[in-house]
Design an enzyme around this catalytic site. Structure first.
Site, PDB file in Angstrom:
ATOM      1  N   LYS A   1      11.224   0.270  11.016  1.00 17.91           N
ATOM      2  CA  LYS A   1      11.035  -0.039  12.435  1.00 17.91           C
ATOM      3  C   LYS A   1      10.668   1.212  13.221  1.00 17.91           C
ATOM      4  O   LYS A   1       9.782   1.184  14.083  1.00 17.91           O
ATOM      5  CB  LYS A   1      12.316  -0.637  13.014  1.00 17.91           C
ATOM      6  CG  LYS A   1      12.550  -2.077  12.612  1.00 17.91           C
ATOM      7  CD  LYS A   1      13.878  -2.565  13.165  1.00 17.91           C
ATOM      8  CE  LYS A   1      14.082  -4.034  12.880  1.00 17.91           C
ATOM      9  NZ  LYS A   1      15.418  -4.492  13.308  1.00 17.91           N
TER      10      LYS A   1
ATOM     11  N   SER B   1      17.962  -9.413  15.498  1.00 21.81           N
ATOM     12  CA  SER B   1      17.799  -8.027  15.935  1.00 21.81           C
ATOM     13  C   SER B   1      17.028  -7.891  17.248  1.00 21.81           C
ATOM     14  O   SER B   1      16.830  -6.795  17.736  1.00 21.81           O
ATOM     15  CB  SER B   1      17.147  -7.192  14.839  1.00 21.81           C
ATOM     16  OG  SER B   1      15.786  -7.484  14.765  1.00 21.81           O
TER      17      SER B   1
ATOM     18  N   GLY C   1       0.772  -1.232   0.000  1.00 19.96           N
ATOM     19  CA  GLY C   1       0.000   0.000   0.000  1.00 19.96           C
ATOM     20  C   GLY C   1       0.804   1.283   0.000  1.00 19.96           C
ATOM     21  O   GLY C   1       0.290   2.339   0.326  1.00 19.96           O
TER      22      GLY C   1
ATOM     23  N   GLY D   1       2.273   2.394  -2.762  1.00 22.00           N
ATOM     24  CA  GLY D   1       2.179   2.993  -4.088  1.00 22.00           C
ATOM     25  C   GLY D   1       3.072   2.387  -5.150  1.00 22.00           C
ATOM     26  O   GLY D   1       3.322   3.026  -6.169  1.00 22.00           O
ATOM     27  N   LYS D   2       3.535   1.171  -4.964  1.00 26.08           N
ATOM     28  CA  LYS D   2       4.422   0.559  -5.962  1.00 26.08           C
ATOM     29  C   LYS D   2       3.697   0.348  -7.285  1.00 26.08           C
ATOM     30  O   LYS D   2       4.150   0.790  -8.333  1.00 26.08           O
ATOM     31  CB  LYS D   2       4.966  -0.780  -5.437  1.00 26.08           C
ATOM     32  CG  LYS D   2       5.791  -0.634  -4.180  1.00 26.08           C
ATOM     33  CD  LYS D   2       6.348  -1.949  -3.719  1.00 26.08           C
ATOM     34  CE  LYS D   2       5.305  -2.933  -3.244  1.00 26.08           C
ATOM     35  NZ  LYS D   2       4.517  -2.463  -2.106  1.00 26.08           N
TER      36      LYS D   2
HETATM   37  N1  LIG Z   1       2.504   8.754  -2.183  1.00 26.29           N
HETATM   38  C1  LIG Z   1       1.232   8.501  -2.566  1.00 26.29           C
HETATM   39  N2  LIG Z   1       0.479   9.478  -3.068  1.00 26.29           N
HETATM   40  C2  LIG Z   1      -0.792   9.247  -3.465  1.00 26.29           C
HETATM   41  N3  LIG Z   1      -1.402   8.061  -3.390  1.00 26.29           N
HETATM   42  C3  LIG Z   1      -0.702   7.026  -2.908  1.00 26.29           C
HETATM   43  C4  LIG Z   1       0.654   7.193  -2.463  1.00 26.29           C
HETATM   44  N4  LIG Z   1       1.097   6.008  -2.034  1.00 26.29           N
HETATM   45  C5  LIG Z   1       0.082   5.133  -2.194  1.00 26.29           C
HETATM   46  N5  LIG Z   1      -1.002   5.738  -2.722  1.00 26.29           N
HETATM   47  C6  LIG Z   1      -2.294   5.099  -3.038  1.00 26.29           C
HETATM   48  O1  LIG Z   1      -2.468   3.973  -2.209  1.00 26.29           O
HETATM   49  C7  LIG Z   1      -3.109   2.914  -2.886  1.00 26.29           C
HETATM   50  C8  LIG Z   1      -2.325   1.638  -2.762  1.00 26.29           C
HETATM   51  O2  LIG Z   1      -1.155   1.711  -3.545  1.00 26.29           O
HETATM   52  P1  LIG Z   1      -0.591   0.491  -4.412  1.00 26.29           P
HETATM   53  O3  LIG Z   1      -1.686  -0.433  -4.782  1.00 26.29           O
HETATM   54  O4  LIG Z   1       0.219   1.043  -5.498  1.00 26.29           O
HETATM   55  O5  LIG Z   1       0.293  -0.213  -3.328  1.00 26.29           O
HETATM   56  P2  LIG Z   1       1.471  -1.274  -3.523  1.00 26.29           P
HETATM   57  O6  LIG Z   1       2.685  -0.633  -3.003  1.00 26.29           O
HETATM   58  O7  LIG Z   1       1.474  -1.772  -4.919  1.00 26.29           O
HETATM   59  O8  LIG Z   1       1.045  -2.395  -2.491  1.00 26.29           O
HETATM   60  P3  LIG Z   1       1.232  -4.004  -2.593  1.00 26.29           P
HETATM   61  O9  LIG Z   1       2.609  -4.335  -2.136  1.00 26.29           O
HETATM   62  O10 LIG Z   1       0.215  -4.510  -1.604  1.00 26.29           O
HETATM   63  O11 LIG Z   1       0.945  -4.385  -3.998  1.00 26.29           O
HETATM   64  C9  LIG Z   1      -3.279   3.369  -4.313  1.00 26.29           C
HETATM   65  O12 LIG Z   1      -4.588   3.798  -4.481  1.00 26.29           O
HETATM   66  C10 LIG Z   1      -2.299   4.520  -4.434  1.00 26.29           C
HETATM   67  O13 LIG Z   1      -2.713   5.440  -5.392  1.00 26.29           O
HETATM   68 MG   LIG Z   2       0.867  -3.623  -5.738  1.00 25.87          MG
END
Ligand SMILES: Nc1ncnc2c1ncn2[C@@H]1O[C@H](COP(=O)(O)OP(=O)(O)OP(=O)(O)O)[C@@H](O)[C@H]1O
Ligand SMILES: [Mg+2]
Length: 777
Positions: A726, A683, A363, A365-366
């Site tokens: 952490k 750790s 979550g 944003g990847k």
């Molecule tokens: N920095 C950010 N700015 C705006 N929106 C964000 C940001 N980071 C995450 N989000 C929003 O949070 C939601 C989850 O992000 P995303 O699905 O890309 O997560 P992920 O890193 O791929 O997670 P996973 O590892 O579970 O796949 C999306 O709707 C995304 O747009």
């Molecule tokens: Mg993802």
């Protein structure tokens, strides 16, 4: 009649595709965890529950707002548990109106009001109408039974409906048997008196009968058509045989069409040859040979795969920057790196594109960043999830000789994209499996290697395909599961968790506007105050990313939408109080997981795939013979740390002001309570030693203090990984004093300033320094 009072909370069994009626016995399959919990709760108290249909069967975890307002109080007759859930037999009792929900920890409960039982009015002037409708409905039901099963229809009707004496129960039974939609069934349940019930069912059954008869007609028609097709097919084959004998090979329209498609695809020379060979083979085959379809599907794939089509890259840096900023808050390092890469592409289009790997907790944003890059560059985007993929053939396809063979996911992805240069996002590469079916990581290596992927061979396609224009982006939660050689090929970009402040900013700028639009609200209707937002971040979620937060905001927006529709009001700002009213009790009412620690307990910090987490270590003294007992499913390394910690305390007893006697004359029991955290790694060494020290001395560790660090047998504190995650987790969990290894000092600069300002961080290079830090004030 006076309003009956609300009944106390009763567990709810939400139904996706059926409705339970009073007096009727239903067999229900239950699979969802929360529904199973509701069953268990009901079985424990009074065996009663409320069965009620969902408004939208797709909702997995429905709240009151996702349910029809009228349901049925039912008694559980029997529960049979099995591997995937349970089979229950319930008997409907009375109709009820749901009033207030209360989310129990693991199931939904509601309070409810009993509704009047529907009965056939005997003396009223409507009696004759009701009677007429009743008979008409019986006739319709009988007719439907006969259309569905011409042999046993009468018997079935008699057995299931005719045998019931009470007319209303009869109608309920018909509604539950007649294969109606949930909405239709619900209409019957909601009917408050006999006339409207009969009327509603009459409309539904009349319609249903028409539909069933129409369907039967269509099916017969289709059968005729099919006969016709078969005839044509045989004739065509004969024609082909004759032409063949006469030496005037004609082409089927089917093949001609395929050929035209292939001509359009402008295939490379070598591939064209292979295709022509396959085409002429196809021409010689009889169209109902099973091979024909296989060969045809193969040629279709070649025709549909992009061989030349590509999108033009948009490499304007200012534009890219703007798009990246539009889609994501923060993430400065990552955005910078992406811009650098675009700049290189612009200056040297021949340069090999790097393979980016986004690593970070869920979550953050990847995935959405990948989409954003595609938008910035004007490329097509396709995402393939590799989680749990064991079989190499899933990536590279099966040979065509296999029955049901398909191309692998990579080729499928490119086919969907329709261009030779899409961005392909390979999600979850840390979750790749490996077993006897081959090693997908090895296949992936070839796919990602610019030296080899110009001539990528999919087993199904069995022709070289050029993947070198594809931009690959991979994602992972941790680098741990990724084989070293694969990792070496990628450029790793870390996305770490967000601090509270960052989450609030993301919510303001991105999540709230998005959810507001989703719910059809305007700004004044969903105007969330700063305190309310902070409360949602801190009290309703505890996560590294913002996925749950977005869900919570979405829920709030939907509840609000309902308020707006029902009460037609509301300009007021949403404050914390209103948040609690709308969302129910806070999920994390207190900052800290535990208050006022007893001696022997210390908080450590663990790093997990989901980000960081606070992990408590508990030590208590036992009788001497026990020596060191360890519980809580600890891994090997962690067990060793525990023993090393005790040995060190013994050897340094004098220096640390401990009584060696106490250490010698007691055993210790160290327990690390369960939790979703995998408990291994070095750790926790410092935490174990601190917990032990606290147990020996009876001095409690402050409850807002957490620590991390590896401990050597000589009392040195060694650096550990994952410091940023952490410390973010510690901050989230309300910890304010943190002890970290001195050698991790440089990692502290990665923390957001707002978090650093709120943490009192002590650096330690020996356990002595740690203990001084913990117990000095
Ligand atoms: N920095 C950010 N700015 C705006 N929106 C964000 C940001 N980071 C995450 N989000 C929003 O949070 C939601 C989850 O992000 P995303 O699905 O890309 O997560 P992920 O890193 O791929 O997670 P996973 O590892 O579970 O796949 C999306 O709707 C995304 O747009
Ligand atoms: Mg993802």
């Amino acid at each position: 009649m006076s309003e009956p009072a609300d009944q106390p909370i009763c567990p709810v069994l939400p139904l996706k595709d059926t409705v339970v009626y009073p007096e009727i016995v239903h067999h229900l399959a239950v699979g969802r965890t929360r529904s199973l919990a509701a069953l268990t709760a009901a079985a424990e108290k009074g065996r009663e529950l409320i069965a009620v249909a969902q408004l939208d069967p797709a909702v997995e975890d429905p709240g009151l707002e996702d349910l029809h307002p009228i349901g049925t109080l039912a008694r559980i007759n029997r529960i049979e548990k099995h591997e995937h859930g349970a089979q229950v037999i319930v008997q409907g009792l009375r109709r009820v109106a749901l009033s207030r929900d209360q989310r129990e920890a693991d199931y939904l409960g509601v309070s409810y009001r009993e509704l009047d039982t529907v009965a056939v009015a005997d003396a009223s002037d409507k009696a004759s109408t009701v009677d007429a409708l009743l008979r008409e409905n019986q006739r319709l039901a009988q007719q439907i039974a006969n259309v569905l099963d011409s042999e046993n229809g009468d018997q079935i009707y008699q057995q299931f409906v005719g045998s019931i004496a009470d007319p209303i129960t009869q109608m309920y039974r018909i509604a539950s048997l007649a294969n109606l939609t949930v909405e239709q069934q619900q209409m019957v349940l909601a009917a408050a008196d006999s006339l409207s019930l009969m009327q509603a069912l009459h409309n539904i059954l009349t319609h249903e009968l028409q539909v069933i008869e129409l369907r039967r007609q269509i099916a017969e028609q289709a059968r005729d058509d099919l006969d016709q097709q078969q005839r044509e097919h045989v004739l065509r084959q004969q024609k082909r045989a004759i032409e063949h004998a006469l030496g005037e090979e004609g082409e089927d329209e089917d093949i001609a069409e395929l050929k035209a498609q292939l001509d359009q695809a402008e295939l490379p020379e070598s591939i064209r040859k292979e295709v022509d060979r396959e085409l002429s083979r196809l021409g010689r085959m009889s169209a109902n040979a099973s091979d024909y379809q296989v060969a045809r599907a193969y040629l279709e794939l070649i025709a549909e795969l992009p061989w030349h089509q590509s999108t033009e890259d948009q490499l304007e840096l200012a534009h890219a920057r703007q798009v990246l900023d539009e889609d994501h808050y923060g993430l400065e390092d990552v955005k910078e790196r992406i811009l650098e890469f675009l700049a290189v592409m612009k200056l040297n289009p021949q340069a090999k594109a790097p393979i980016l790997c986004f690593v970070g907790p869920p979550g953050v944003g990847k995935t959405s960043l990948g989409k954003s890059i595609a938008r910035a560059m004007g490329r097509k985007f396709e995402r393939l999830s590799l989680g749990g993929l064991h079989d190499e053939a899933e990536l590279r396809g099966h040979r065509r000789t296999y029955i049901g063979a398909m191309p692998g996911r990579i080729i499928q992805g490119v086919r969907r994209a329709g261009v030779i240069n899409p961005i392909l996002m390979l999600d979850e590469i840390d979750k790749l499996g490996r077993d006897f079916r081959g090693d997908p990581a090895a296949a992936l290596m070839e796919i990602l290697d610019p030296a080899q992927n110009q001539e990528f061979r999919d087993n199904y396609l069995n022709l070289p395909y050029d993947l070198s224009h594809v931009l690959f982006i991979t994602t992972a939660n941790t680098l741990e599961g990724i084989p070293r050689p694969l990792l070496d090929r990628m450029e790793v970009l870390e996305l770490s968790g967000y601090s509270d402040m960052e989450k609030q900013a993301i919510a303001r700028q991105y999540l709230i506007p998005r959810q507001r639009t989703e719910a059809g609200l305007d700004e004044s209707q969903l105007n969330i105050s700063a305190q309310a937002l902070q409360q949602m971040v801190r009290r309703y979620t505890r996560e590294a990313g913002v996925r749950e937060l977005e869900r919570v905001i979405g829920r709030l927006a939907r509840k609000r939408a309902r308020q707006v529709v029902e009460e037609q009001m509301l300009e007021e700002q949403i404050d914390p109080e209103l948040v609690t009213t709308l969302l129910g009790p806070e999920k994390y009412p207190s900052d800290k997981a535990r208050d006022n620690l007893t001696p022997g307990v210390a908080a450590g910090l663990a790093w997990t795939e989901a980000g960081g987490d606070v992990l408590y270590v508990e030590a208590s003294l036992t009788q001497k013979d026990d020596k060191v007992t360890l519980t809580g499913h600890l891994g090997q390394v962690m067990q060793e740390s525990a023993r090393a910690a005790r040995s060190y305390l013994w050897s340094a007893a004098e220096e640390l002001d401990l009584s060696r006697d106490t250490i010698e004359s007691t055993g210790v029991h160290i327990h690390v309570p369960a939790g979703a955290v995998p408990k291994d790694g070095p750790s926790a060494g410092v935490t174990m030693a601190t917990a032990l020290y606290s147990a020996y001395t009876g001095k409690a560790v402050p409850d807002d203090l957490a620590m991390t660090g590896e401990l050597t047998l000589s009392g040195l504190v060694l650096p550990v990984g994952g410091i940023k995650e952490k410390l973010l987790a510690a901050h989230r969990a309300g910890m304010r004093r943190i002890i970290v290894p001195r050698d991790n000092e440089s990692d502290l600069s990665k923390l957001p300033q707002t978090v650093r300002d709120e943490l009192n961080i002590t650096l330690a290079s020996t356990l002595k320094e740690v203990l001084t830090g913990v117990f000095s004030n």
